[in-house]
Enzyme design. Sequence first.
Site, PDB file in Angstrom:
ATOM      1  N   ASP A   1       0.909  -1.129  -0.061  1.00 31.03           N
ATOM      2  CA  ASP A   1       0.077   0.014   0.099  1.00 31.03           C
ATOM      3  C   ASP A   1       0.885   1.159  -0.145  1.00 31.03           C
ATOM      4  O   ASP A   1       1.567   1.639   0.956  1.00 31.03           O
ATOM      5  CB  ASP A   1      -0.985   0.057   1.286  1.00 31.03           C
ATOM      6  CG  ASP A   1      -1.775   1.321   1.103  1.00 31.03           C
ATOM      7  OD1 ASP A   1      -1.581   2.279   1.032  1.00 31.03           O
ATOM      8  OD2 ASP A   1      -3.060   0.955   1.339  1.00 31.03           O
ATOM      9  N   HIS A   2       1.077   1.854  -1.282  1.00 33.57           N
ATOM     10  CA  HIS A   2       2.151   2.836  -1.180  1.00 33.57           C
ATOM     11  C   HIS A   2       2.017   4.131  -0.223  1.00 33.57           C
ATOM     12  O   HIS A   2       2.908   4.754  -0.079  1.00 33.57           O
ATOM     13  CB  HIS A   2       2.441   3.321  -2.726  1.00 33.57           C
ATOM     14  CG  HIS A   2       1.420   4.144  -3.408  1.00 33.57           C
ATOM     15  ND1 HIS A   2       0.103   4.075  -3.650  1.00 33.57           N
ATOM     16  CD2 HIS A   2       1.539   5.886  -3.098  1.00 33.57           C
ATOM     17  CE1 HIS A   2      -0.536   5.065  -4.141  1.00 33.57           C
ATOM     18  NE2 HIS A   2       0.200   5.954  -3.805  1.00 33.57           N
TER      19      HIS A   2
ATOM     20  N   HIS B   1      -5.866   2.521   1.137  1.00 33.61           N
ATOM     21  CA  HIS B   1      -4.916   3.749   1.717  1.00 33.61           C
ATOM     22  C   HIS B   1      -5.668   4.555   3.069  1.00 33.61           C
ATOM     23  O   HIS B   1      -5.270   4.880   4.061  1.00 33.61           O
ATOM     24  CB  HIS B   1      -4.988   4.908   0.803  1.00 33.61           C
ATOM     25  CG  HIS B   1      -4.408   4.324  -0.511  1.00 33.61           C
ATOM     26  ND1 HIS B   1      -3.419   3.374  -0.583  1.00 33.61           N
ATOM     27  CD2 HIS B   1      -4.532   4.735  -2.208  1.00 33.61           C
ATOM     28  CE1 HIS B   1      -3.138   3.101  -2.006  1.00 33.61           C
ATOM     29  NE2 HIS B   1      -3.776   3.912  -2.864  1.00 33.61           N
TER      30      HIS B   1
HETATM   31  C1  BG6 Z   1      -3.732   4.684  -6.245  1.00 33.49           C
HETATM   32  C2  BG6 Z   1      -5.294   4.771  -6.852  1.00 33.49           C
HETATM   33  O1  BG6 Z   1      -3.518   3.791  -5.512  1.00 33.49           O
HETATM   34  O2  BG6 Z   1      -3.477   5.963  -5.600  1.00 33.49           O
HETATM   35  C3  BG6 Z   1      -5.174   5.974  -7.770  1.00 33.49           C
HETATM   36  O3  BG6 Z   1      -5.518   3.673  -7.421  1.00 33.49           O
HETATM   37  C4  BG6 Z   1      -4.802   7.257  -6.959  1.00 33.49           C
HETATM   38  O4  BG6 Z   1      -6.626   6.277  -8.043  1.00 33.49           O
HETATM   39  C5  BG6 Z   1      -3.577   7.030  -6.405  1.00 33.49           C
HETATM   40  O5  BG6 Z   1      -4.660   8.216  -8.031  1.00 33.49           O
HETATM   41  C6  BG6 Z   1      -3.000   8.233  -5.473  1.00 33.49           C
HETATM   42  O6  BG6 Z   1      -1.786   8.146  -5.125  1.00 33.49           O
HETATM   43  P1  BG6 Z   1      -1.028   9.462  -4.730  1.00 33.49           P
HETATM   44  O7  BG6 Z   1       0.402   9.039  -3.886  1.00 33.49           O
HETATM   45  O8  BG6 Z   1      -0.669  10.337  -5.718  1.00 33.49           O
HETATM   46  O9  BG6 Z   1      -1.493  10.055  -3.603  1.00 33.49           O
END
Ligand code: BG6
Length: 490
Positions: free
Chosen positions: A178-179, A241
């Site tokens: 989960d980044h 997230h």
């Molecule tokens: C991803 C989603 O996991 O996270 C996307 O699938 C979203 O829809 C993205 O745009 C948002 O990531 P960040 O790091 O740009 O906030």
Amino acid sequence: MTSQTIPVEPFDFIVFGGTGDLSERKLIPALYQRQRAGQFSEPTRIIGASRSKLSSEEFQAFARKAIDEHVQEDDRDQAEIDKFVARLSYVPVDAKSGDGFPELATAIGDSEAIRVFYLAVAPGIFGDIARNLHGCGLVTPFARIVVEKPIGRSQASARELNDAIGQVFGEHQIFRIDHYLGKETVQNLMALRFANNLFEPVWNSAHVDHVQITVGETVGLEDRVSYYDRAGALRDMMQNHILQLLCLMAMEPPASLDADAVRDEKLKVLRSLARINGNEAPKATVRGQYKAGASSGGAVKGYLEELGNDESQTETFVAIKAEIANWRWSGVPFYLRTGKRLAARVSEIVIEFKPIPHSIFGEAAGNISPNQLVIRLQPDEGVKQWIMIKDPGPGGMRLRHVSLDMSFADSFEARNPDAYERLIMDVVRGNQTLFMRRDEVEAAWAWIDPIIAAWEENHQPVQNYTAGTWGPSASVALIERDGRTWHESA
Ligand code: BG6
């Protein structure tokens, strides 16, 4: 102040979907940055694997382009890039038929280095890849597998995926990314809570009035038509997230930073989330979909026009009033919201404390606003503590609400690494603290599933909002009904 780089052991990094979007935008730039920072030990190799019939030279050219386009100019160094692409090779594989896997095994050879299989592919073929890797004897005790979301569309489908991977890899070898957990400020949330003695005594229902978590985006559908329209904001952002942020914010202090100690505590939060059933969903949840408007200064189309289908009921915005039914948080609402094409790209957690019990100041002193702690995840990472002070100067006692502002960007010189840089190195190190355990993913779905069921049962429609605003008016009503208001994020 610069951060210290501790080299990791040599590793082989095999990326399935090597020529895809994630590889281009995130994985290759992240690996390059880690090499540049001096974190690799030799021999470290990167092998691209996907259905495209590329040669290693073509894959190297793809990587050069990815670095050119996705690494900022100051960080691009020709000698470093040459050294980086020299470690790249490519093997065409077909996960379904198994073609190419023996060649992949030959390319890897009998190396005993750490082996990372990164699945930057659709979840439908996770099981096939795992089976083929096993069939070719590639799953050594030093192997790890990394999977990206979506891990299922429901608890049942998540279980199937977890079972398929789990037949080949042990749980200690599975890294579910989960980044958001790799973001600098998300980890700072743990530092803030557990490296300071100031907050923990007031981090509970006796002192906290409510919590808000907002993840706003200005982008729309981008090029993800088929994925996004089947997912929607609840599955795409909330299940993973936002619930992960909620867990870090609400969990009990773990005994250590050990992976299972942290994940045990997060799991307890997920299991304590009060279920939202069919009767409650219309009051506790809002589904929205953007229509044409303006975003980032320009006119933008509505979701349905972007999609080319005027029937879709997929939500591009969701707001939920969640409750955690446990001793610490009983009675403290957690207002969660996320959406595409909102007024600003901003992710933040706002903790609003209860009002003071009694004011000794007369009316002339003005309003006494409750204290707020605002943790800004992106952009402009930092923490703001809002407090009341006396308006400076002679004369009467007048009060003012001001913020003690700690912007990390202004305070530290270190480059803010992309989440993937840290997470990939954690995979190599075998550290699972920032990765989701199987039971966590399934527990998150167990809370999401009844909401989806309630929406379907009630035919809860999506409410329109104009692109470039903060979502449908029902989202404002969701919080204002309780006498509270959304924090002004922009
Ligand atoms: C991803 C989603 O996991 O996270 C996307 O699938 C979203 O829809 C993205 O745009 C948002 O990531 P960040 O790091 O740009 O906030």
